[in-house]
Design an enzyme around this catalytic site. Structure first.
Site, PDB file in Angstrom:
ATOM      1  N   CYS A   1     -22.671  -8.206 -15.164  1.00  0.00           N
ATOM      2  CA  CYS A   1     -23.133  -7.502 -14.073  1.00  0.00           C
ATOM      3  C   CYS A   1     -22.981  -6.031 -13.532  1.00  0.00           C
ATOM      4  O   CYS A   1     -21.888  -5.651 -14.293  1.00  0.00           O
ATOM      5  CB  CYS A   1     -22.363  -8.301 -12.829  1.00  0.00           C
ATOM      6  SG  CYS A   1     -22.713  -7.754 -11.120  1.00  0.00           S
TER       7      CYS A   1
ATOM      8  N   ASP B   1       0.738  -1.012  -0.042  1.00  0.00           N
ATOM      9  CA  ASP B   1      -0.118   0.059   0.002  1.00  0.00           C
ATOM     10  C   ASP B   1       0.850   1.180  -0.179  1.00  0.00           C
ATOM     11  O   ASP B   1       0.444   2.270  -0.563  1.00  0.00           O
ATOM     12  CB  ASP B   1      -0.863   0.105   1.363  1.00  0.00           C
ATOM     13  CG  ASP B   1      -2.548   0.473   0.777  1.00  0.00           C
ATOM     14  OD1 ASP B   1      -2.508   0.342  -0.101  1.00  0.00           O
ATOM     15  OD2 ASP B   1      -3.157   0.353   1.776  1.00  0.00           O
TER      16      ASP B   1
ATOM     17  N   CYS C   1     -16.406  -9.923 -14.786  1.00  0.00           N
ATOM     18  CA  CYS C   1     -17.767  -9.217 -14.266  1.00  0.00           C
ATOM     19  C   CYS C   1     -18.950  -9.579 -15.324  1.00  0.00           C
ATOM     20  O   CYS C   1     -19.908  -9.666 -14.640  1.00  0.00           O
ATOM     21  CB  CYS C   1     -17.558  -7.665 -14.179  1.00  0.00           C
ATOM     22  SG  CYS C   1     -16.618  -7.266 -12.878  1.00  0.00           S
TER      23      CYS C   1
ATOM     24  N   CYS D   1     -21.182  -7.309  -4.324  1.00  0.00           N
ATOM     25  CA  CYS D   1     -20.669  -8.280  -5.547  1.00  0.00           C
ATOM     26  C   CYS D   1     -20.956  -9.648  -5.420  1.00  0.00           C
ATOM     27  O   CYS D   1     -20.909 -10.297  -4.283  1.00  0.00           O
ATOM     28  CB  CYS D   1     -19.248  -7.942  -5.516  1.00  0.00           C
ATOM     29  SG  CYS D   1     -18.388  -8.897  -6.793  1.00  0.00           S
TER      30      CYS D   1
HETATM   31 FE1  SF4 Z   1     -18.055  -6.979 -11.105  1.00  0.00          FE
HETATM   32 FE2  SF4 Z   1     -18.675  -7.653  -8.581  1.00  0.00          FE
HETATM   33 FE3  SF4 Z   1     -19.182  -5.020  -9.580  1.00  0.00          FE
HETATM   34 FE4  SF4 Z   1     -20.725  -7.175 -10.330  1.00  0.00          FE
HETATM   35  S1  SF4 Z   1     -20.693  -6.202  -8.436  1.00  0.00           S
HETATM   36  S2  SF4 Z   1     -19.620  -5.664 -11.894  1.00  0.00           S
HETATM   37  S3  SF4 Z   1     -19.133  -8.771 -10.238  1.00  0.00           S
HETATM   38  S4  SF4 Z   1     -17.305  -5.880  -9.483  1.00  0.00           S
END
Ligand code: SF4
Length: 379
Positions: free
Chosen positions: A191, A134, A188, A247
């Site tokens: 989504c 970090d 992803c 997520c």
């Molecule tokens: Fe991607 Fe998770 Fe956002 Fe859905 S919630 S777009 S899987 S980062």
């Protein structure tokens, strides 16, 4: 020893050290990232906490001349508080985000990386390596993505198949040339849950975060929290994680095998009112080992005042009046004024009017006038 063999030995050592994921990346410049960071700066989306030199952030050789490989690691952290204490009227609680639970992850990752470095130097005597968590100039996320630890989600977190995005990232840069891993392809799909759920619209587009609107960053600032965001903070005292909580890769994920990160319920979900009268020493003793204490007591107290205002906790009025009258920090006096306006009532109203006659700080005066307006309209 061949580079392949060195890599195998390091993977074995990582397992022994309790590192959950390890990946290897070339130390080539991050040219695509550089372009993104320039656009990010031009748009005014930076948080102000990042390394200001974009070249340093994207050219590993500026951190270590002769850099050949970056070794990325990830450690999973827990997501659930065992037996969480409940919030009740008169005994409301705030919460620290999960990435702040237990011992400060910087220290834990540093120990792991030091162990890995020791092994590397045994395998390749005379090698150079520098660990970073970090605090280094390089982007942990860009490195982790290139090293195949996970993909960069639309919420800008690195998402791993096994642990979701509930992972701490660290890396070690070295002049030893080791075979790189393959970056993980994007996962992803269609989504957009994180973009839809972000309460401030800080995720301006997939993978693009305006830090100035991101509540996770705003909880760490030391000035006034913009009024328009105060109602969206929920009970958070440090960090904010809605974009991770929604997520699908993070659902039902709770890894508790690192004792260092296990949450102490009273520490990560503390009662709000006692936070208002905590001395610096008490703060250090109680929260000093957590990552969430790095900005000191003031942002935590400011956020606690906002939460009490949002809860309209009448039992907090005497404490808030005391802060309004006597606290030397304008941010604390002004935020207390906001909370008193929100809670309302005769006692709060009288305290606001009295303070208006005596206050000299412009920003606090602005907060007082606003609070009195709110008190009148009862909004
Ligand atoms: Fe991607 Fe998770 Fe956002 Fe859905 S919630 S777009 S899987 S980062």
């Amino acid at each position: 020893m061949t580079p392949e063999r060195v890599k195998e030995e390091l993977i074995r050592e990582a397992k022994r050290l309790g590192i959950d994921k390890i990946g290897f990346a070339s130390a080539d410049p991050f040219l695509e990232l550089k372009e993104r960071l320039i656009r990010h700066r031009e748009a005014g989306y930076e948080s102000g906490f990042e390394e200001p030199d974009i070249d340093k952030r994207t050219h590993p050789e500026k951190c270590l001349p002769e850099a050949k490989t970056i070794i990325a690691i990830a450690l999973a952290y827990p997501t659930k508080i065992p037996d969480p204490p409940a919030s009740e009227p008169g005994a409301y609680r705030g919460v620290f985000c999960r990435a702040s639970w237990g011992e400060d992850y910087h220290r834990v990752l540093k120990r792991k990386l030091e162990g890995l470095k020791e092994r590397l130097l045994e395998l390749v005597p005379g090698a150079t390596a520098e660990e970073m968590v970090d605090t280094g100039a390089l982007s942990d996320r860009a490195v982790a993505e290139r090293a195949g630890i996970g993909w960069s989600g639309k919420n800008t977190s690195i998402i791993t198949e096994e642990f979701g995005s509930w992972v701490y990232l660290g890396e070690m840069i070295t002049d030893v040339d080791l075979p790189p891993d393959t970056p993980v392809t994007e996962g992803c799909g269609d989504c957009t849950a994180c973009l839809d759920a972000c309460p401030t619209g800080a995720l301006v587009s997939p993978g693009r975060l305006n830090s100035q609107a991101c509540l996770a960053y705003l909880t760490q600032t030391k000035g006034f929290l913009p009024v328009e965001y105060r109602d969206r903070l929920g009970p958070y005292l440090y960090g904010f994680e809605t974009c991770q909580a929604v997520c699908p890769y993070n659902r039902k994920v709770n890894f508790t095998h690192h004792n260092e990160f296990l949450p102490d319920p009273e520490q990560v979900k503390p009662l709000l009112k006692p936070l208002l009268s905590m001395s610096n020493r008490e703060f250090r003793e109680r929260f000093g080992k957590m990552a969430g204490s790095w900005r000191g007591k003031k942002p935590i107290q400011r956020n606690a005042i906002i939460a009490l205002g949002r809860y309209r906790d009448r039992t907090a009025v005497p404490d808030l009046i005391r802060l309004l009258k006597t606290d030397p920090r304008p941010v604390i006096r002004g935020t207390a004024a906001w909370a008193l306006g929100r809670i309302g009532g005769d006692e709060a109203g009288e305290a606001l009017r009295n303070a208006l006659a005596e206050e000299t700080d412009d920003q606090v005066l602005w907060e007082l006038k606003n609070a009195l307006k709110e008190e009148k309209t009862g909004s």
